[in-house]
Scaffold this active site. Structure first.
Site, PDB file in Angstrom:
ATOM      1  N   LYS A   6       0.842  -1.194   0.000  1.00 15.77           N
ATOM      2  CA  LYS A   6       0.000   0.000   0.000  1.00 15.77           C
ATOM      3  C   LYS A   6       0.872   1.237   0.000  1.00 15.77           C
ATOM      4  O   LYS A   6       1.999   1.141   0.503  1.00 15.77           O
ATOM      5  CB  LYS A   6      -0.959   0.026   1.200  1.00 15.77           C
ATOM      6  N   TYR A  39      -4.734   3.837   5.900  1.00 14.69           N
ATOM      7  CA  TYR A  39      -5.271   2.870   6.878  1.00 14.69           C
ATOM      8  C   TYR A  39      -6.548   3.403   7.524  1.00 14.69           C
ATOM      9  O   TYR A  39      -7.464   2.642   7.820  1.00 14.69           O
ATOM     10  CB  TYR A  39      -4.249   2.588   7.979  1.00 14.69           C
TER      11      TYR A  39
HETATM   12  P1  NDP Z   1      12.417   1.735   2.348  1.00 19.54           P
HETATM   13  O1  NDP Z   1      12.913   3.050   1.912  1.00 19.54           O
HETATM   14  O2  NDP Z   1      12.877   1.201   3.646  1.00 19.54           O
HETATM   15  O3  NDP Z   1      12.764   0.628   1.236  1.00 19.54           O
HETATM   16  C1  NDP Z   1      12.468   0.804  -0.121  1.00 19.54           C
HETATM   17  C2  NDP Z   1      13.438  -0.027  -0.941  1.00 19.54           C
HETATM   18  O4  NDP Z   1      13.098   0.158  -2.310  1.00 19.54           O
HETATM   19  C3  NDP Z   1      14.895   0.407  -0.822  1.00 19.54           C
HETATM   20  O5  NDP Z   1      15.564  -0.194   0.253  1.00 19.54           O
HETATM   21  C4  NDP Z   1      15.463  -0.044  -2.146  1.00 19.54           C
HETATM   22  O6  NDP Z   1      15.769  -1.421  -2.073  1.00 19.54           O
HETATM   23  C5  NDP Z   1      14.287   0.069  -3.104  1.00 19.54           C
HETATM   24  N1  NDP Z   1      14.388   1.246  -3.977  1.00 19.54           N
HETATM   25  C6  NDP Z   1      14.500   1.203  -5.326  1.00 19.54           C
HETATM   26  N2  NDP Z   1      14.573   2.430  -5.821  1.00 19.54           N
HETATM   27  C7  NDP Z   1      14.523   3.297  -4.798  1.00 19.54           C
HETATM   28  C8  NDP Z   1      14.564   4.708  -4.704  1.00 19.54           C
HETATM   29  N3  NDP Z   1      14.658   5.498  -5.789  1.00 19.54           N
HETATM   30  N4  NDP Z   1      14.506   5.261  -3.475  1.00 19.54           N
HETATM   31  C9  NDP Z   1      14.385   4.523  -2.378  1.00 19.54           C
HETATM   32  N5  NDP Z   1      14.328   3.152  -2.410  1.00 19.54           N
HETATM   33  C10 NDP Z   1      14.398   2.548  -3.606  1.00 19.54           C
HETATM   34  O7  NDP Z   1      10.823   1.785   2.289  1.00 19.54           O
HETATM   35  P2  NDP Z   1       9.791   0.877   3.074  1.00 19.54           P
HETATM   36  O8  NDP Z   1      10.269  -0.521   3.062  1.00 19.54           O
HETATM   37  O9  NDP Z   1       9.470   1.492   4.353  1.00 19.54           O
HETATM   38  O10 NDP Z   1       8.485   1.031   2.134  1.00 19.54           O
HETATM   39  C11 NDP Z   1       8.368   0.311   0.913  1.00 19.54           C
HETATM   40  C12 NDP Z   1       6.877   0.163   0.572  1.00 19.54           C
HETATM   41  O11 NDP Z   1       6.262  -0.610   1.596  1.00 19.54           O
HETATM   42  C13 NDP Z   1       6.104   1.466   0.499  1.00 19.54           C
HETATM   43  O12 NDP Z   1       5.186   1.406  -0.544  1.00 19.54           O
HETATM   44  C14 NDP Z   1       5.382   1.557   1.828  1.00 19.54           C
HETATM   45  O13 NDP Z   1       4.159   2.265   1.752  1.00 19.54           O
HETATM   46  C15 NDP Z   1       5.137   0.091   2.141  1.00 19.54           C
HETATM   47  N6  NDP Z   1       5.083  -0.161   3.579  1.00 19.54           N
HETATM   48  C16 NDP Z   1       4.049  -0.895   4.074  1.00 19.54           C
HETATM   49  C17 NDP Z   1       3.941  -1.141   5.407  1.00 19.54           C
HETATM   50  C18 NDP Z   1       2.823  -1.963   5.925  1.00 19.54           C
HETATM   51  O14 NDP Z   1       2.652  -2.041   7.148  1.00 19.54           O
HETATM   52  N7  NDP Z   1       2.038  -2.609   5.082  1.00 19.54           N
HETATM   53  C19 NDP Z   1       4.916  -0.608   6.369  1.00 19.54           C
HETATM   54  C20 NDP Z   1       6.012   0.094   5.743  1.00 19.54           C
HETATM   55  C21 NDP Z   1       6.066   0.312   4.391  1.00 19.54           C
HETATM   56  P3  NDP Z   1      17.117  -2.026  -2.702  1.00 19.54           P
HETATM   57  O15 NDP Z   1      18.243  -1.286  -2.020  1.00 19.54           O
HETATM   58  O16 NDP Z   1      17.040  -3.447  -2.356  1.00 19.54           O
HETATM   59  O17 NDP Z   1      17.075  -1.766  -4.169  1.00 19.54           O
END
Ligand code: NDP
Length: 368
Positions: free
Chosen positions: A136, A221
């Site tokens: 989401k 949410y």
């Molecule tokens: P993070 O920033 O922690 O992680 C995102 C990952 O995406 C990065 O680590 C990277 O992985 C990859 N990535 C690729 N391109 C980019 C870019 N340009 N900038 C930043 N990251 C990039 O985010 P979250 O994990 O917190 O969130 C990811 C998704 O999950 C979102 O859509 C968020 O809304 C959702 N979410 C849902 C939750 C829930 O409870 N359902 C809770 C938290 C988040 P790599 O280094 O491996 O390429």
């Protein structure tokens, strides 16, 4: 409260339809049956904070397994490979990701990227013939949501949105209390989620990646809970942006937003989401009583009460429960329930766009 086995919760609380259970089981204690068949192989795309939480949940899952990863960082690939015993053949980067089409050892792609990347990777996963779970918010525009749904239909794969609270017992209970009108017709809902943010480099503060501020990230949410507690779609919305509390942080996205939804049955929902402070609560007032959760939207442990007293449910691993709820159905080739599909994500996105329009224009926006 003690964290209980999510499996025993699923069986004891009937959170899944056990009557239709056709997968192989071995008999242990009646409440501790273990599934022994094939697990669904999941590949996580984007190894950030939430992917880490999902990976933990997958360790507890009975129907799903962390089988693959997609990352832009070779060092992360190496660390995850070691930690989760992932074969090289199931490790991808963003460039070679499409070749997952030929990999029979990956069944589902789980997109955990910044919001504006959800559409591209969902569509690429569908074209590779894989079922998709997308975090989401589903995307950052109604158009992207529609394209994602179409791509999954064209590829004959299923699309789920990571709406974990549909597997969480306190939220299942408020949904039941509202929809079954246990305290009569719900008249007022107040639902808020927020936290304090501070890092100006965080992608969530950059509109091109996030699509918006706290509404896109956590307000969704609150929107969801008002819809699943009433069991209805809102008919109109008014909304207001909060003040820009930090000019450096909130150049591109709102710091706070407040909105009011009216529902067909007479319920009104007042919600807020913010990057200024912590808040995590749901409250409903109905004709014959009230019910509330606080906290009740984040990861728990949750607390809840009704006019009849406190609520007590197990503190579960939400991600494991979500993965098993989805995984079991995909293994059985069954359709996913409406409340977690792409169509549901699209409904939320249409309302989110209307909330932003209402806040920008100061007008009441009709949703019918
Ligand atoms: P993070 O920033 O922690 O992680 C995102 C990952 O995406 C990065 O680590 C990277 O992985 C990859 N990535 C690729 N391109 C980019 C870019 N340009 N900038 C930043 N990251 C990039 O985010 P979250 O994990 O917190 O969130 C990811 C998704 O999950 C979102 O859509 C968020 O809304 C959702 N979410 C849902 C939750 C829930 O409870 N359902 C809770 C938290 C988040 P790599 O280094 O491996 O390429």
């Amino acid at each position: 409260m003690k964290k209980v086995s999510r499996r025993s919760f699923l069986f004891s609380a009937g959170a899944v339809t056990t009557a239709a259970f056709t997968l192989p089981l071995i008999s242990m204690h009646e409440n501790e049956k273990k599934y022994t068949g094939k697990k669904l192989n999941i590949a996580l795309v984007g190894l950030g904070r939430y992917a880490g939480i999902l990976a933990d949940g997958l360790q507890e899952s009975e129907y799903c397994k962390l089988a693959g990863i997609v990352t832009g960082h070779p060092a992360k690939a190496e660390a995850w490979k070691k930690q989760y015993n992932i074969p090289d053949s199931n490790i991808y980067n963003y460039e070679n990701f499409d070749s997952v089409a030929g990999n029979k050892n990956i069944d589902v792609i789980y997109v955990v990227l910044p919001n504006s990347m959800h559409a591209e990777y969902t569509i690429r996963a569908a074209k590779a013939g894989k079922h998709v779970i997308c975090e989401k918010p589903m995307a950052t525009s109604v158009q992207d949501c529609e394209d994602m749904i179409q791509a999954c239909k064209d590829a004959n794969v299923q699309l789920a949105i990571g709406y974990r609270l549909h597997y969480e017992p306190y939220n299942l209970e408020i949904k039941r209390l509202g929809q079954e009108k246990v305290f009569g017709q719900v008249r007022l809902i107040e639902s808020s989620l927020g936290y304090k943010t501070g890092d100006p480099t965080e992608w969530r503060l950059h509109k091109a990646l996030s699509g918006g501020g706290p509404l896109m990230n956590v307000g969704i949410y609150c929107l969801q809970s008002s819809r699943y507690v009433t069991g209805e779609e809102p008919i109109s919305v008014t909304a207001q942006f909060g003040p820009v509390t930090n000019a450096e942080l909130f150049k591109e996205v709102e710091a706070s937003i407040f909105w009011q939804l009216e529902f067909h049955g007479g319920a009104v929902c007042n919600s807020s989401s913010t990057y200024n402070c912590g808040v995590d609560r749901f409250f409903a007032s109905a004709d014959d009583g009230q019910f509330e959760l606080s906290p009740g939207i984040s990861y728990g442990p949750f607390k809840g009460k009704t006019s009849n007293g406190e609520l007590h449910f197990p503190d579960i691993n939400q991600q494991a429960a979500q993965m098993d709820g989805i995984g079991k159905l995909l293994l059985e080739n069954q359709p996913l329930p409406n409340h977690i599909t792409g169509e549901e994500g699209l409904k939320d996105m249409k309302i989110i766009e209307a909330i932003y329009e209402a806040a920008r224009t100061g007008k009441k926006i009709s949703l019918v």
